[in-house]
Design an enzyme around this catalytic site. Structure first.
Site, PDB file in Angstrom:
ATOM      1  N   SER A  13       0.887  -1.312  -0.256  1.00 49.19           N
ATOM      2  CA  SER A  13      -0.181  -0.066   0.391  1.00 49.19           C
ATOM      3  C   SER A  13       1.064   0.814  -0.123  1.00 49.19           C
ATOM      4  O   SER A  13       1.802   1.219   0.852  1.00 49.19           O
ATOM      5  CB  SER A  13      -1.361  -0.466   1.356  1.00 49.19           C
ATOM      6  OG  SER A  13      -1.468   1.436   1.275  1.00 49.19           O
ATOM      7  N   LEU A  14       0.555   2.643  -0.738  1.00 50.96           N
ATOM      8  CA  LEU A  14       1.070   3.161  -1.132  1.00 50.96           C
ATOM      9  C   LEU A  14      -0.142   4.516  -0.272  1.00 50.96           C
ATOM     10  O   LEU A  14       0.168   5.631  -0.224  1.00 50.96           O
ATOM     11  CB  LEU A  14       0.912   4.220  -2.407  1.00 50.96           C
ATOM     12  CG  LEU A  14       1.510   2.720  -3.673  1.00 50.96           C
ATOM     13  CD1 LEU A  14       0.954   4.352  -4.589  1.00 50.96           C
ATOM     14  CD2 LEU A  14       2.820   2.970  -3.221  1.00 50.96           C
ATOM     15  N   SER A  15      -0.697   4.290   0.577  1.00 56.34           N
ATOM     16  CA  SER A  15      -1.607   4.927   2.107  1.00 56.34           C
ATOM     17  C   SER A  15      -0.466   5.749   2.774  1.00 56.34           C
ATOM     18  O   SER A  15      -0.356   6.370   3.261  1.00 56.34           O
ATOM     19  CB  SER A  15      -2.603   4.251   1.969  1.00 56.34           C
ATOM     20  OG  SER A  15      -3.631   4.505   0.909  1.00 56.34           O
ATOM     21  N   THR A  60      -8.890  -1.719   3.452  1.00 52.79           N
ATOM     22  CA  THR A  60      -9.081  -2.440   2.350  1.00 52.79           C
ATOM     23  C   THR A  60      -9.138  -3.391   1.611  1.00 52.79           C
ATOM     24  O   THR A  60      -9.351  -4.626   2.459  1.00 52.79           O
ATOM     25  CB  THR A  60      -7.896  -1.824   1.404  1.00 52.79           C
ATOM     26  OG1 THR A  60      -7.885  -2.104  -0.451  1.00 52.79           O
ATOM     27  CG2 THR A  60      -6.471  -3.039   1.364  1.00 52.79           C
ATOM     28  N   LYS A  64     -14.311  -5.059   2.730  1.00 51.73           N
ATOM     29  CA  LYS A  64     -15.089  -3.749   2.443  1.00 51.73           C
ATOM     30  C   LYS A  64     -15.810  -4.316   3.267  1.00 51.73           C
ATOM     31  O   LYS A  64     -16.989  -3.014   3.573  1.00 51.73           O
ATOM     32  CB  LYS A  64     -14.295  -3.585   1.292  1.00 51.73           C
ATOM     33  CG  LYS A  64     -13.112  -2.445   0.902  1.00 51.73           C
ATOM     34  CD  LYS A  64     -12.989  -1.877  -0.168  1.00 51.73           C
ATOM     35  CE  LYS A  64     -11.944  -1.490  -0.674  1.00 51.73           C
ATOM     36  NZ  LYS A  64     -12.079  -0.303  -2.571  1.00 51.73           N
ATOM     37  N   GLU A  76     -25.439   7.042   4.874  1.00 50.24           N
ATOM     38  CA  GLU A  76     -26.279   6.612   3.191  1.00 50.24           C
ATOM     39  C   GLU A  76     -25.440   6.425   1.687  1.00 50.24           C
ATOM     40  O   GLU A  76     -25.297   5.064   1.505  1.00 50.24           O
ATOM     41  CB  GLU A  76     -26.616   7.832   3.505  1.00 50.24           C
ATOM     42  CG  GLU A  76     -28.327   7.283   2.696  1.00 50.24           C
ATOM     43  CD  GLU A  76     -28.686   8.891   2.510  1.00 50.24           C
ATOM     44  OE1 GLU A  76     -29.270   8.924   0.761  1.00 50.24           O
ATOM     45  OE2 GLU A  76     -28.665   9.406   3.338  1.00 50.24           O
ATOM     46  N   ASP A 100     -14.418   5.994  -2.037  1.00 50.14           N
ATOM     47  CA  ASP A 100     -14.122   5.457  -3.314  1.00 50.14           C
ATOM     48  C   ASP A 100     -14.838   6.341  -4.662  1.00 50.14           C
ATOM     49  O   ASP A 100     -14.078   7.040  -5.448  1.00 50.14           O
ATOM     50  CB  ASP A 100     -14.282   4.008  -3.986  1.00 50.14           C
ATOM     51  CG  ASP A 100     -12.829   3.378  -2.676  1.00 50.14           C
ATOM     52  OD1 ASP A 100     -12.014   4.474  -2.857  1.00 50.14           O
ATOM     53  OD2 ASP A 100     -13.345   1.630  -2.720  1.00 50.14           O
ATOM     54  N   ARG A 150     -17.396  -8.722 -18.485  1.00 45.03           N
ATOM     55  CA  ARG A 150     -16.879  -9.878 -19.029  1.00 45.03           C
ATOM     56  C   ARG A 150     -18.908 -10.805 -18.606  1.00 45.03           C
ATOM     57  O   ARG A 150     -18.982 -11.141 -19.476  1.00 45.03           O
ATOM     58  CB  ARG A 150     -15.978 -10.404 -18.518  1.00 45.03           C
ATOM     59  CG  ARG A 150     -15.504 -12.033 -18.635  1.00 45.03           C
ATOM     60  CD  ARG A 150     -14.361 -12.346 -18.592  1.00 45.03           C
ATOM     61  NE  ARG A 150     -14.293 -11.788 -16.873  1.00 45.03           N
ATOM     62  CZ  ARG A 150     -13.035 -12.581 -15.623  1.00 45.03           C
ATOM     63  NH1 ARG A 150     -11.974 -12.350 -16.991  1.00 45.03           N
ATOM     64  NH2 ARG A 150     -13.035 -11.847 -15.015  1.00 45.03           N
ATOM     65  N   TYR A 218      -3.438   2.756 -11.073  1.00 47.72           N
ATOM     66  CA  TYR A 218      -2.287   3.952 -10.990  1.00 47.72           C
ATOM     67  C   TYR A 218      -0.817   3.718 -11.199  1.00 47.72           C
ATOM     68  O   TYR A 218       0.270   3.942 -11.003  1.00 47.72           O
ATOM     69  CB  TYR A 218      -2.007   5.111  -9.809  1.00 47.72           C
ATOM     70  CG  TYR A 218      -2.651   4.259  -8.410  1.00 47.72           C
ATOM     71  CD1 TYR A 218      -1.320   4.204  -8.126  1.00 47.72           C
ATOM     72  CD2 TYR A 218      -3.301   3.339  -8.249  1.00 47.72           C
ATOM     73  CE1 TYR A 218      -1.305   2.481  -7.221  1.00 47.72           C
ATOM     74  CE2 TYR A 218      -4.202   2.949  -6.862  1.00 47.72           C
ATOM     75  CZ  TYR A 218      -3.069   2.894  -6.403  1.00 47.72           C
ATOM     76  OH  TYR A 218      -2.840   1.455  -5.228  1.00 47.72           O
TER      77      TYR A 218
HETATM   78  P1  NAP Z   1     -13.347  -6.773  -8.283  1.00 49.09           P
HETATM   79  O1  NAP Z   1     -13.715  -6.200  -7.592  1.00 49.09           O
HETATM   80  O2  NAP Z   1     -12.089  -7.868  -8.481  1.00 49.09           O
HETATM   81  O3  NAP Z   1     -13.378  -6.110  -9.713  1.00 49.09           O
HETATM   82  C1  NAP Z   1     -12.804  -6.274 -11.053  1.00 49.09           C
HETATM   83  C2  NAP Z   1     -13.249  -6.658 -12.099  1.00 49.09           C
HETATM   84  O4  NAP Z   1     -12.552  -6.626 -14.016  1.00 49.09           O
HETATM   85  C3  NAP Z   1     -14.998  -7.374 -12.607  1.00 49.09           C
HETATM   86  O5  NAP Z   1     -16.047  -6.851 -13.090  1.00 49.09           O
HETATM   87  C4  NAP Z   1     -13.904  -8.257 -13.573  1.00 49.09           C
HETATM   88  O6  NAP Z   1     -14.926  -9.235 -14.356  1.00 49.09           O
HETATM   89  C5  NAP Z   1     -12.992  -7.926 -14.338  1.00 49.09           C
HETATM   90  N1  NAP Z   1     -12.148  -8.109 -14.910  1.00 49.09           N
HETATM   91  C6  NAP Z   1     -10.562  -8.734 -14.542  1.00 49.09           C
HETATM   92  N2  NAP Z   1      -9.733  -9.220 -15.460  1.00 49.09           N
HETATM   93  C7  NAP Z   1     -10.344  -9.203 -16.464  1.00 49.09           C
HETATM   94  C8  NAP Z   1      -9.767  -9.511 -17.597  1.00 49.09           C
HETATM   95  N3  NAP Z   1      -8.782  -9.753 -17.890  1.00 49.09           N
HETATM   96  N4  NAP Z   1     -11.029  -9.278 -18.708  1.00 49.09           N
HETATM   97  C9  NAP Z   1     -12.291  -8.458 -18.900  1.00 49.09           C
HETATM   98  N5  NAP Z   1     -12.784  -8.663 -17.206  1.00 49.09           N
HETATM   99  C10 NAP Z   1     -11.895  -8.640 -16.290  1.00 49.09           C
HETATM  100  O7  NAP Z   1     -11.160  -5.609  -8.799  1.00 49.09           O
HETATM  101  P2  NAP Z   1     -11.759  -4.161  -8.075  1.00 49.09           P
HETATM  102  O8  NAP Z   1     -11.324  -4.258  -6.417  1.00 49.09           O
HETATM  103  O9  NAP Z   1     -13.964  -3.453  -8.792  1.00 49.09           O
HETATM  104  O10 NAP Z   1     -11.313  -3.469  -8.325  1.00 49.09           O
HETATM  105  C11 NAP Z   1     -10.537  -2.822 -10.371  1.00 49.09           C
HETATM  106  C12 NAP Z   1      -9.824  -2.377 -10.371  1.00 49.09           C
HETATM  107  O11 NAP Z   1      -9.397  -0.714  -9.580  1.00 49.09           O
HETATM  108  C13 NAP Z   1      -7.592  -2.765  -9.968  1.00 49.09           C
HETATM  109  O12 NAP Z   1      -7.376  -2.537 -11.249  1.00 49.09           O
HETATM  110  C14 NAP Z   1      -7.834  -1.929  -8.654  1.00 49.09           C
HETATM  111  O13 NAP Z   1      -5.881  -1.985  -8.214  1.00 49.09           O
HETATM  112  C15 NAP Z   1      -8.115  -0.797  -9.313  1.00 49.09           C
HETATM  113  N6  NAP Z   1      -8.192   0.551  -8.053  1.00 49.09           N
HETATM  114  C16 NAP Z   1      -7.690   1.481  -8.694  1.00 49.09           C
HETATM  115  C17 NAP Z   1      -8.430   2.375  -7.130  1.00 49.09           C
HETATM  116  C18 NAP Z   1      -7.975   4.084  -7.382  1.00 49.09           C
HETATM  117  O14 NAP Z   1      -8.092   5.059  -6.182  1.00 49.09           O
HETATM  118  N7  NAP Z   1      -7.216   4.767  -8.007  1.00 49.09           N
HETATM  119  C19 NAP Z   1      -9.132   1.762  -6.685  1.00 49.09           C
HETATM  120  C20 NAP Z   1      -9.578   0.810  -5.660  1.00 49.09           C
HETATM  121  C21 NAP Z   1      -9.438   0.344  -7.149  1.00 49.09           C
HETATM  122  P3  NAP Z   1     -16.040  -9.957 -14.284  1.00 49.09           P
HETATM  123  O15 NAP Z   1     -17.039  -9.523 -13.126  1.00 49.09           O
HETATM  124  O16 NAP Z   1     -16.685 -11.125 -15.222  1.00 49.09           O
HETATM  125  O17 NAP Z   1     -14.970 -11.033 -12.653  1.00 49.09           O
END
Ligand code: NAP
Length: 279
Positions: A13-15, A60, A64, A76, A100, A150, A218
């Site tokens: 984590s970078l936090s 995280t 969550k 809410e 978020d 997907r 990021y």
């Molecule tokens: P998650 O709950 O695991 O959801 C991932 C989603 O991506 C799912 O809908 C999944 O599809 C889809 N997916 C994964 N691999 C795939 C592939 N090869 N082809 C097509 N679809 C694919 O993850 P999350 O917590 O939402 O996080 C997702 C991303 O956001 C991560 O990269 C995370 O690092 C980033 N993130 C960034 C921040 C920020 O502050 N910038 C905050 C949170 C998360 P299915 O439903 O079909 O499995």
């Protein structure tokens, strides 16, 4: 005052650096530290935080949702999203928030040339981040929201649970064909994330110039998808803005003060290291 971060695993984590740099700059006597907490050990760590006078903590993956039954109150927005990423400990009470989605929108707003309320929005992915982002965008009453995933069943679930049924679910292929209809396109899948720099979540052939293209990844700071979009005249927004703004909102909840967001950004970029940036 102490602030925790719980996750499993949490070592990457970078936090902590990001939050501690902002505390230091305002001369606040706060210390942010991470705790690797296995599923099933949530109750123990929360007792520890309460017994040791912690002011709050971030939550995280994978805690969550499972943290919610331990809390006294949940705001809410976090209830609507179904997940908590920030907990404030106030007079012994645990109050849960989700920063978020709002953090994402706060970052995105700086790139927009027309308001969200006049925009057609496409969200790629239907995981935890998509839930928060979809709900917060929905609160700004956009012209339409489409979620492409997907597994379309998961997109439909978000539409029912977080958007009161007011949206459409598509496959990624269908979204590719309709791309020119959207003003804002957000990637919430991990496709293109380190070390898979060459992957993209959606073909951009049909992208209109001036579309806002946001990737919440990021690392790298500029994914291949964002680079391709930029070449086609898109306005791009990377995942650093969501990360920093969700942290800034949590900071405000704990301290009642506004942190220096630019300093937080610089701290994260420094931690990612030059070699990751724009690779
Ligand atoms: P998650 O709950 O695991 O959801 C991932 C989603 O991506 C799912 O809908 C999944 O599809 C889809 N997916 C994964 N691999 C795939 C592939 N090869 N082809 C097509 N679809 C694919 O993850 P999350 O917590 O939402 O996080 C997702 C991303 O956001 C991560 O990269 C995370 O690092 C980033 N993130 C960034 C921040 C920020 O502050 N910038 C905050 C949170 C998360 P299915 O439903 O079909 O499995």
């Amino acid at each position: 005052m102490n602030i925790g971060l719980i996750g499993y695993p949490v070592h990457h984590s970078l936090s902590p650096e990001m939050q501690n740099s902002a505390f230091r700059e305002l001369g606040l006597n706060y210390k942010y530290e991470k705790f690797n907490v296995e599923p099933g050990k949530l109750g123990d760590i929360i007792c520890y935080f309460q017994a040791n006078g912690f002011k709050g903590f971030n939550v995280t993956i994978p805690h969550k949702e499972t943290v919610m039954p331990f809390l006294d109150e949940i705001d809410e927005e976090a209830l609507a999203i179904g997940a908590v990423n920030t907990v404030d400990i106030k007079d012994g009470k645990l109050i849960g928030y989700n920063t978020d989605g709002k953090g994402f929108v706060n970052g995105l707003k700086q790139k927009l040339i027309k308001p969200i309320s006049e925009s057609h929005i496409l969200i790629l992915g239907a995981g935890g981040a998509a839930r928060a982002i979809a709900h917060s965008l929905y609160l700004h009453q956009p012209m339409s929201i489409v979620i492409a995933n997907r597994t379309t069943r998961r997109a439909e679930k978000i539409i029912q649970e977080c958007l009161k049924g007011d949206g459409n679910a598509l496959t990624l292929q269908e979204a590719e064909h309709m791309l020119s209809r959207f003003d804002i396109v957000v990637n919430t899948t991990p496709i293109g994330m380190h070390p898979n720099y060459n992957e993209i979540p959606l073909d951009l052939r049909r992208l209109n110039e001036g579309t806002v293209l946001s990737d919440i990844i990021y690392n790298p700071l500029k994914t291949k998808w964002l680079k391709l979009g930029e070449q086609k005249g898109a306005i791009i927004d990377n995942g650093l803005s969501m990360f920093v703004h969700q942290g800034a909102l949590a900071f405000e909840i704990w301290t009642g003060r506004k942190p220096n967001v630019d300093l937080m950004k610089e701290t994260v970029i420094k931690q990612l290291g030059g070699s990751y940036v724009n690779r």
